[in-house]
Design an enzyme around this catalytic site. Structure first.
Site, PDB file in Angstrom:
ATOM      1  CE  LYS A   1       0.869   1.452   4.391  1.00  0.00           C
ATOM      2  NZ  LYS A   1       1.627   2.647   4.729  1.00  0.00           N
ATOM      3  CG  ASP A  11      -0.674   0.300   8.175  1.00  0.00           C
ATOM      4  OD1 ASP A  11      -1.423   1.274   8.371  1.00  0.00           O
ATOM      5  OD2 ASP A  11       0.562   0.402   8.022  1.00  0.00           O
TER       6      ASP A  11
HETATM    7  O1  C5P Z   1      -0.461  -0.465  14.883  1.00  0.00           O
HETATM    8  P1  C5P Z   1       0.973  -0.782  14.625  1.00  0.00           P
HETATM    9  O2  C5P Z   1       1.501  -1.833  15.567  1.00  0.00           O
HETATM   10  O3  C5P Z   1       1.265  -1.097  13.208  1.00  0.00           O
HETATM   11  O4  C5P Z   1       1.792   0.546  14.946  1.00  0.00           O
HETATM   12  C1  C5P Z   1       3.194   0.567  15.015  1.00  0.00           C
HETATM   13  C2  C5P Z   1       3.632   1.808  15.775  1.00  0.00           C
HETATM   14  O5  C5P Z   1       3.324   2.980  15.004  1.00  0.00           O
HETATM   15  C3  C5P Z   1       2.939   2.044  17.103  1.00  0.00           C
HETATM   16  O6  C5P Z   1       3.621   1.385  18.141  1.00  0.00           O
HETATM   17  C4  C5P Z   1       2.998   3.551  17.255  1.00  0.00           C
HETATM   18  O7  C5P Z   1       4.277   3.949  17.716  1.00  0.00           O
HETATM   19  C5  C5P Z   1       2.877   4.038  15.822  1.00  0.00           C
HETATM   20  N1  C5P Z   1       1.495   4.411  15.456  1.00  0.00           N
HETATM   21  C6  C5P Z   1       0.923   5.552  16.016  1.00  0.00           C
HETATM   22  N2  C5P Z   1      -0.349   5.919  15.642  1.00  0.00           N
HETATM   23  C7  C5P Z   1      -1.039   5.197  14.726  1.00  0.00           C
HETATM   24  C8  C5P Z   1      -0.478   4.053  14.134  1.00  0.00           C
HETATM   25  C9  C5P Z   1       0.792   3.684  14.524  1.00  0.00           C
HETATM   26  O8  C5P Z   1       1.545   6.218  16.832  1.00  0.00           O
HETATM   27  N3  C5P Z   1      -2.268   5.580  14.399  1.00  0.00           N
END
Ligand code: C5P
Length: 304
Positions: A15, A142
């Site tokens: 993506k 994601d």
């Molecule tokens: O959700 P995911 O585990 O993929 O997110 C990875 C990191 O990206 C999180 O630990 C956070 O630090 C950051 N993140 C964030 N806000 C979001 C998505 C991701 O701060 N909406």
């Protein structure tokens, strides 16, 4: 009678976020987003088959970079689906990677989404799409989009989706780099750059949604935007040079994809894409250049 289910292969695309607006850091550590995802025609293929234990094998171009333990989101995805069926997660997951790793293209999330679909197919296809989306949201921000594909607006952490109208095909060139960037570090750098008083809620401009609905690549190119671009460039100044190179070579627009380091450029045709891939490879600024188009559909079982 067949005693062991046949292996299931699922193809899942990468993506790009054509718009990524980031709000202030919330108490949970996450940030409220207003983002528009578009899936791109670079695919990982995930095969699951019955095994004596849960195991992950890497294959393809980036095989040696694939974690083969429980730190891989695909491992967690298989465990979630097994729990829902009340079975042991005893599958071999082979990940054939074409999506660059730690690149801002959601490759790890793609593999998790594909594993959800593949394990569901392997164990009887009784989970609904809604149940799979719920599991996807537990795995990462994601992952729900990687399941769905196409083009979608994502709010909340990026996991609450609604479809976005698009027309036609958009041509992209992705400038890739061997060394990844860490997503939490890029979000933290954005927070530092903004300071503690920042409190603006993000929103997607109507002009960008209109450009997608009309299939207008020039207008979309002019409205590409990513709040994580500035902190990604601060971490890796070379990305700024790559963006300048794209502007000088007549691309319709460019931006850092997600938390980077991949830089995605929009161009107006397949011919322009091939020309720009060659120019980028000759620039000495990037490790790779890939032509892709979008939107394409999300994680799907490959018919045997
Ligand atoms: O959700 P995911 O585990 O993929 O997110 C990875 C990191 O990206 C999180 O630990 C956070 O630090 C950051 N993140 C964030 N806000 C979001 C998505 C991701 O701060 N909406």
């Amino acid at each position: 009678m067949r005693l062991v289910a046949d292996p299931i292969t699922v193809r899942v695309p990468a993506k790009v976020n054509v718009y990524l607006g980031v709000g202030p850091r919330e108490e949970s550590g996450y940030h409220g987003l207003a983002t528009v995802f578009q899936s791109l025609s670079i695919y990982d293929e995930i095969t699951v088959e019955v095994s004596e234990r849960l195991e992950i094998l890497g294959a393809g171009k980036w095989a040696e970079l694939i974690p083969t333990d429980e730190s891989n989101l695909a491992w967690k995805a298989a465990t979630l689906v097994a729990n829902a069926y009340g079975v042991e997660p005893h599958v071999r997951i082979t990940i054939n990677k074409s999506i660059p790793v730690a690149a801002g293209l959601a490759g790890g999330s793609a593999d998790a989404a594909a594993t959800l679909v593949a394990c569901n197919a392997l164990w009887g296809s009784s989970l609904t799409h809604e149940q799979l989306e719920e599991m996807a949201a537990q795995l990462g921000s994601d992952v729900p989009f990687m399941l769905r594909g196409g083009c979608a607006l994502g709010v909340n952490r990026g996991d609450v989706l609604s479809p976005v109208m698009t027309r036609g095909i958009f041509h992209w060139v992705l400038a890739t780099f061997r060394e990844g960037l860490g997503t939490p570090e890029i979000y933290a750098r954005l927070d530092d750059m903004r300071g503690v008083d920042f409190d603006e809620a993000p929103s997607v401009p109507n002009e960008l949604l209109a450009a997608l609905a009309q299939g207008d690549s020039s207008a979309l190119g002019a409205h590409l935007y990513n709040d994580l671009q500035a902190p990604a460039i601060a971490s890796r100044p070379q990305l700024g040079q790559v963006l300048e190179f794209g502007a000088e070579h007549g691309t319709l627009g460019g931006l850092v994809s997600g938390s980077g380091p991949t830089v995605a450029f929009l161009v107006d045709s397949e011919v322009a894409a091939i020309d720009f891939v060659i120019a980028l490879m000759g620039s000495g600024l990037v490790d790779g250049a890939i032509h892709a188009h979008g939107p394409v559909h999300g994680a799907r079982v490959v018919p045997t």
